[in-house]
Design a protein around this motif. Structure first.
Motif, short mmCIF file in Angstrom:
data_model
loop_
_atom_site.label_atom_id
_atom_site.label_comp_id
_atom_site.label_asym_id
_atom_site.label_seq_id
_atom_site.Cartn_x
_atom_site.Cartn_y
_atom_site.Cartn_z
N CYS A 57 0.83 -1.30 -0.03
CA CYS A 57 0.15 0.45 -0.20
C CYS A 57 0.56 0.71 -0.06
CB CYS A 57 -1.00 0.16 1.09
SG CYS A 57 -2.31 -1.27 1.02
N ALA A 58 1.95 1.50 0.94
CA ALA A 58 2.66 2.10 0.74
C ALA A 58 3.65 2.65 -0.40
CB ALA A 58 3.65 1.98 1.71
N HIS A 110 1.86 1.87 -2.88
CA HIS A 110 1.13 2.51 -4.53
C HIS A 110 0.48 3.79 -4.15
CE1 HIS A 110 2.02 -0.55 -7.40
NE2 HIS A 110 2.02 -1.06 -6.29
N GLY A 111 0.75 4.55 -2.47
CA GLY A 111 0.17 5.31 -1.99
C GLY A 111 -0.82 5.01 -1.67
N HIS A 112 -1.04 4.10 -0.56
CA HIS A 112 -2.49 3.81 -0.14
C HIS A 112 -1.96 3.61 1.04
CE1 HIS A 112 -4.47 3.40 -3.47
NE2 HIS A 112 -3.91 2.82 -4.39
N GLY A 113 -1.05 3.91 2.07
CA GLY A 113 -0.38 3.46 3.60
C GLY A 113 -1.51 4.23 4.19
N LYS A 114 -2.43 4.78 4.25
CA LYS A 114 -3.65 5.30 5.32
C LYS A 114 -4.46 4.24 5.43
CE LYS A 114 -3.10 10.42 5.64
NZ LYS A 114 -3.84 12.12 5.13
N GLU A 115 -4.71 3.92 3.99
CA GLU A 115 -6.01 2.65 3.85
C GLU A 115 -5.38 1.26 4.45
OE1 GLU A 115 -8.07 -0.59 0.01
OE2 GLU A 115 -6.89 1.50 -0.49
#
Length: 340
Positions: free
Chosen positions: A323-324, A326-331
């Motif tokens: 996720c980190a 691909h820019g989805h770390g918060k998710e």
């Protein structure tokens, strides 16, 4: 004694002890030994050997030491089979010092005893000592078995010493053990981990039969050496053979797909994982999550992750890392907080 109750004699107690051990009921074997002691019954040499094997399987060092005390009192310590089992038990329980003490006291030592010591040193991270013991074994004129050579080759792996490995290989050929599947697998694994895939392939191509462990060692070797594409080519070749892949095979294949970013090969492997029933295995699931994430398909990554029956630290590291990336770390962090 109550009417109708049969009093067991020593032979019957020992036979029951051995029966529990043979059935793989290691905990029951140790419990039954404790019951014997409470009744004042000491096992004989035929009871001590399976008891020690059970302690070795359980890693039950204290119970093994208790058995050793009884062995000394009963005068069975000089028996070669009991002594070998003691060495093996101490080595597998991680007490190589105790194993060495028993080994040094033995009036005679066969190949199995030497092998137990060699394997024990390898397990304890003392590969150099294992090789020294092997040379001493040869000096005393004891012929190595296939298991001895497996231990020696594993010592070479732990030391990453290619020359020692090649020397052991020559002796394996001279002893006629090069056709043994376990020895052959250990050899190719040693060559692969020492960075010589050319030698690994030579061993592999000469083997008359290969099992899933052999194929997996070759696949993993190519991946370790940065040859993911060759690993996939080998896996396609394996599919023409009558060898059923296991979970470790799929882990190696998925790692190969990850290393060369081959998502279509990964999806094909995923289908085979499901068909083979290994999709519920957490290590395979972790590799699938990692593979899909590093190949850029977060949709597949989340699908695999959510379908997993359980998650461990590796699972969360794989999904958080993906996720980190691909820019989805918060998710991912939100999901982690909900689950934890």
């Amino acid at each position: 004694m109550a009417p109708g109750v049969v009093q067991l004699d020593n032979f019957s107690w020992n036979r029951r002890l051995a029966r529990y051990a043979k059935a793989g009921q290691h905990e029951k074997t140790v419990e039954f030994f404790q019951e014997m002691l409470q009744k004042g019954i000491i096992p004989d040499r035929f009871g001590f050997v399976p008891l020690l094997n059970a302690c070795a399987s359980l890693g039950a060092l204290e119970e093994g030491r208790q058995a050793h005390e009884q062995i000394i009192q009963s005068g069975c310590e000089a028996d070669v089979f009991v002594g070998c089992s003691l060495v093996d038990m101490y080595a597998k329980c991680g007490s190589i010092e105790d194993a060495q003490r028993v080994f040094n006291k033995m009036p005679s030592r066969d190949a199995a005893t030497w092998t137990a010591m060699i394997l024990g040193h390898v397990k304890c991270g003392q590969g150099q000592k294992a090789l020294e013991l092997f040379r001493q074994m040869q000096q005393e004129g004891v012929q190595p078995s296939s298991f001895t050579f497996v231990g020696v080759v594993n010592a070479c792996v732990s030391l990453v010493t290619l020359e020692e490995g090649r020397c052991a290989h020559e002796q394996i050929i001279q002893s006629g053990w090069d056709s043994n599947v376990f020895v052959g697998t250990s050899l190719l694994d040693m060559y692969a981990k020492c960075g010589s895939m050319e030698d690994a392939h030579r061993v592999f191509n000469k083997m008359s039969s290969c099992d899933a462990v052999t194929w997996t060692a070759m696949l993993s070797g190519h991946v370790t050496c940065g040859e993911g594409q060759k690993a996939l080519e080998l896996f396609r070749q394996r599919q023409l053979e009558v060898v059923r892949p296991d979970s470790f095979t799929f882990v190696a294949v998925l790692n190969a797909c990850t290393s060369v970013v081959a998502i279509e090969e990964g999806r094909s492997a995923h289908e085979q994982v499901i068909q083979s029933g290994w999709d519920s295995y957490v290590k395979v699931g972790n590799c699938l999550v990692d593979m899909y994430a590093k190949c850029g398909s977060m949709e597949d990554t989340w699908r695999v992750f959510n379908n997993m029956a359980s998650h461990d630290v590796v699972s969360w590291n794989a999904i958080l890392g993906g996720c980190a990336m691909h820019g989805h770390g918060k998710e991912a962090l939100k999901q982690f907080e909900m689950d934890v």
